[in-house]
Write a protein that holds these residues in place. Structure first.
Motif, PDB file in Angstrom:
ATOM      1  N   ASP A 172      68.531  31.092 -22.976  1.00 49.50           N
ATOM      2  CA  ASP A 172      69.680  31.602 -22.264  1.00 49.50           C
ATOM      3  C   ASP A 172      69.431  31.980 -20.734  1.00 49.50           C
ATOM      4  O   ASP A 172      68.264  31.760 -20.150  1.00 49.50           O
ATOM      5  N   GLU A 173      70.598  32.375 -20.031  1.00 46.31           N
ATOM      6  CA  GLU A 173      70.261  32.949 -18.849  1.00 46.31           C
ATOM      7  C   GLU A 173      69.762  31.675 -17.907  1.00 46.31           C
ATOM      8  O   GLU A 173      70.425  30.803 -17.986  1.00 46.31           O
ATOM      9  N   GLU A 192      70.286  34.431 -10.740  1.00 43.65           N
ATOM     10  CA  GLU A 192      69.655  35.334 -11.837  1.00 43.65           C
ATOM     11  C   GLU A 192      70.483  36.466 -12.018  1.00 43.65           C
ATOM     12  O   GLU A 192      70.589  36.889 -13.568  1.00 43.65           O
ATOM     13  N   ASP A 193      70.820  37.078 -11.220  1.00 42.53           N
ATOM     14  CA  ASP A 193      71.735  38.306 -11.364  1.00 42.53           C
ATOM     15  C   ASP A 193      73.045  38.062 -11.905  1.00 42.53           C
ATOM     16  O   ASP A 193      73.437  38.578 -12.935  1.00 42.53           O
ATOM     17  N   LYS A 204      72.602  37.411 -15.740  1.00 43.73           N
ATOM     18  CA  LYS A 204      72.690  38.504 -16.576  1.00 43.73           C
ATOM     19  C   LYS A 204      73.764  39.242 -16.547  1.00 43.73           C
ATOM     20  O   LYS A 204      74.307  39.697 -17.630  1.00 43.73           O
ATOM     21  N   ARG A 254      76.650  37.146 -18.088  1.00 44.56           N
ATOM     22  CA  ARG A 254      76.437  36.450 -19.386  1.00 44.56           C
ATOM     23  C   ARG A 254      76.785  35.082 -19.285  1.00 44.56           C
ATOM     24  O   ARG A 254      77.401  34.492 -20.224  1.00 44.56           O
ATOM     25  N   GLN A 282      74.820  31.097 -19.135  1.00 44.67           N
ATOM     26  CA  GLN A 282      73.870  30.310 -19.416  1.00 44.67           C
ATOM     27  C   GLN A 282      73.730  29.220 -18.030  1.00 44.67           C
ATOM     28  O   GLN A 282      74.665  28.453 -17.971  1.00 44.67           O
TER      29      GLN A 282
END
Length: 598
Positions: free
Chosen positions: A23-24, A336-337, A340, A343, A345
């Motif tokens: 994920d992410e 990246e932020d 998160k 939510r 991917q």
């Protein structure tokens, strides 16, 4: 909702492949023609097939796996990616049956977990007959009740939604209001710039709806609602990012489809003040989005798509292509932020050494011709980064030719040092290849060892800021006493001052750069925020501890800084330093680089 695995059967490069995804944010890395883009394209094709079947047959078509009839289309209607002919979707261009039980010889199977943690999958199959592509769902464990409510409406979030963005291109001066099908066609043709105004317009319209909902019968938003909006609303997040990153405000011109033919988006230059409010430059005329730089447009396109609330999985193919090293780093951190908080991917294919160095090794999906898997150790990242056997960058070519390497923390450090070397009378050698990495001395040593396996004569100097380490860990020669792991050809150095900017704390040079009296500079440093008395001579290696330990980097850029107070930067001060004002430590370093080059 995240995709946990994709299985490919005879899709382009892969005869068979099973690829596990996290994920992410994941970086997808590998050499040219290794199959990075193939993985992204497979998911884009799966999304296209899924959408096509939903449009033609409803979601019932997803669960009627194994049915006889598929949906047919020609190449002009296949929009997720460009291919010379539809046969190029198949591995080795072979479209006929081999061991399949039906005529659907190309298959893409996607797995995910539902809200209860139960695994779900949906496989899309393709068949080619007389240059016509047929698509259908060939396997699934979905039930109709999971994806459609009692009224027959689609249930949001029951199946992953994917968006694919190829390298940025194709912005036009006139962009009409486009249907979803037309947008997908533009993106599939590599013309993602041709839909960027549409994406921005949609985000802005949704923001207006959210604001209207939160206002209710009020004349002003509550502070708590405004704070929530600025943190979570995609348009608010996008605008704030562009203001802070590029000093540019994005403004949507009102659009009425009865009167207007084209969408208009304007850009205004300015800066964000200490309260976080954007102030446009006086007299600046708003200009069309199209005239902005390629790096700005690439960044905007990537970020806008990633923020789209309709998308769960974002596929980015080399979004760093037009960005310098600093913007690449900012983009990676921002994504990246975003992953998160929103939510999402995100799978990001890249060749960038900068991004690979910065990202966690277990979030790097290394692609080779037989498949792809995440790196299991930091050493794996270093091997990928070095370019040996996978990513062969111009930097590696230079190292192979010169066999001399200098590891610095950032490209700006190289420009800074080259300027000071010139002013000090040192000629910067052309046969020393710079490599930028913020990693520790131990990580740099591992990189050096990996490279030396292929370049036996390689020699290297690694230098970095001392930061919070004790002053006695650095000798006058700048050798890092705290690093005890010796290696032939690898010299570990560290600045005696906390930051490299500490060598610019020369009050006479600062005064010249700011065009003020020295007394004004002295008064600035004596204030409570700094409480620092600058001596007349700050060049000595054993200068006073207060100078060696000063947080010079922050003094130049943060709070009541030199930038804010005098409107000057590190480079401005460096440009006016005389040879006599250049610190002994810098001259020691220049001599070491000169010796390295021989």
């Amino acid at each position: 909702m995240f995709i946990k695995k994709v299985m490919l059967h005879r899709f382009k490069r892969y005869p068979k492949a099973s690829i596990v995804l996290k994920d992410e944010l994941s970086l997808v890395v590998g050499g040219n023609n290794s199959g990075k883009s193939t993985i992204l394209q497979a998911l884009a094709a799966w999304q296209f097939c899924k959408t096509l079947i939903e449009i033609e047959k409803g979601r019932e078509g997803w669960v009627q796996a194994g049915g006889k009839s598929g949906v047919g289309l020609g190449i002009v209607d296949f929009t997720p990616l460009q291919v010379p002919s539809l046969a190029h979707l198949w591995h080795n261009l072979k479209t006929s049956k081999v061991d399949e039980v039906d005529g659907y010889t190309l298959k893409i199977k996607v797995f995910w977990d539902d809200e209860e943690g139960e695994e779900r999958f949906l496989e899309m199959g393709m068949s080619l007959a007389n240059d016509r592509l047929f698509v259908k769902a060939t396997s699934t464990n979905l039930t109709l009740e999971e994806i459609v409510d009692a009224d027959g409406n689609p249930i949001a979030g029951s199946v992953p939604s994917v968006a694919y963005l190829p390298p940025f291109a194709g912005i036009t001066d006139r962009e009409g209001r486009l249907t979803p099908a037309m947008r997908e066609r533009f993106v599939g043709q590599g013309l993602s710039g041709g839909v960027v105004r549409n994406v921005l317009f949609d985000l802005h319209e949704e923001n207006k709806r959210q604001r209207a909902r939160l206002l209710e019968n009020r004349t002003k938003l509550k502070d708590s609602d405004l704070a929530w909006l600025r943190k979570n609303d995609p348009w608010e997040v996008l605008v704030s990012a562009m203001q802070n990153m590029f000093g540019t405000d994005i403004r949507i011109v009102p659009f009425n489809e009865r009167w207007h033919s084209y969408l208009k988006v304007r850009c205004v230059k300015g800066e964000v003040d200490s309260k976080g409010v954007f102030k446009s430059h006086p007299g600046f005329n708003a200009r069309d989005l199209m005239v902005e730089g390629q790096g700005f447009l690439q960044w905007l396109s990537v970020y806008a798509l990633s923020l789209s609330p309709e998308v769960d999985v974002v596929l980015l193919d080399e979004p760093d292509a037009h960005l310098n090293a600093a913007l690449q780093k900012d983009l990676l951190q921002s994504l990246e932020d975003l992953a998160k908080v929103q939510r999402k991917q995100i799978l990001m294919a890249t060749h960038s050494p900068e991004l690979i160095r910065l990202h966690e090794h277990d979030r790097i999906l290394s692609v080779v011709k037989t498949g792809a898997k995440y790196l299991s150790t930091p050493d794996g990242r270093i091997k990928v980064l070095s370019g040996i056997g996978s990513i062969h960058t111009p930097t590696i070519h230079s190292l192979m030719q010169n066999k001399r390497m200098l590891i610095l923390e950032a490209p700006s450090d190289l420009r800074f040092l080259q300027k000071l070397a010139e002013q000090a009378g040192f000629k910067w050698p052309q046969n020393v290849t710079p490599w930028y990495w913020t990693g520790t001395a131990s990580e740099r040593l591992q990189l050096f060892r990996q490279l030396k396996k292929e370049i036996p004569e390689l020699k290297c100097i690694s230098i970095r800021d001392r930061d919070d380490e004790a002053a006695n860990t650095v000798a006058e020669s700048l050798i890092d006493r705290g690093f005890t792991n010796k290696e032939e050809g690898f010299t570990v150095m560290k600045w005696r001052r906390r930051h490299i900017e500490g060598y610019l704390l020369c009050k006479a040079a600062i005064a010249r750069a700011a065009e003020v009296d020295v007394a004004e500079v002295e008064a600035f440093f004596k204030k409570d925020g700094h409480a620092l008395a600058l001596p007349d001579d700050t060049t000595k290696s054993d200068v006073a501890p207060s100078i060696r330990d000063a947080h010079a980097k922050e003094m130049f850029t943060q709070g009541d800084s030199l930038k804010k107070h005098f409107k000057i930067s590190r480079d401005d001060v460096a440009a006016v330093l005389t040879s006599k004002e250049i610190a002994e430590d810098l001259k020691t370093f220049f001599k070491a680089v000169e010796a390295l080059s021989k």
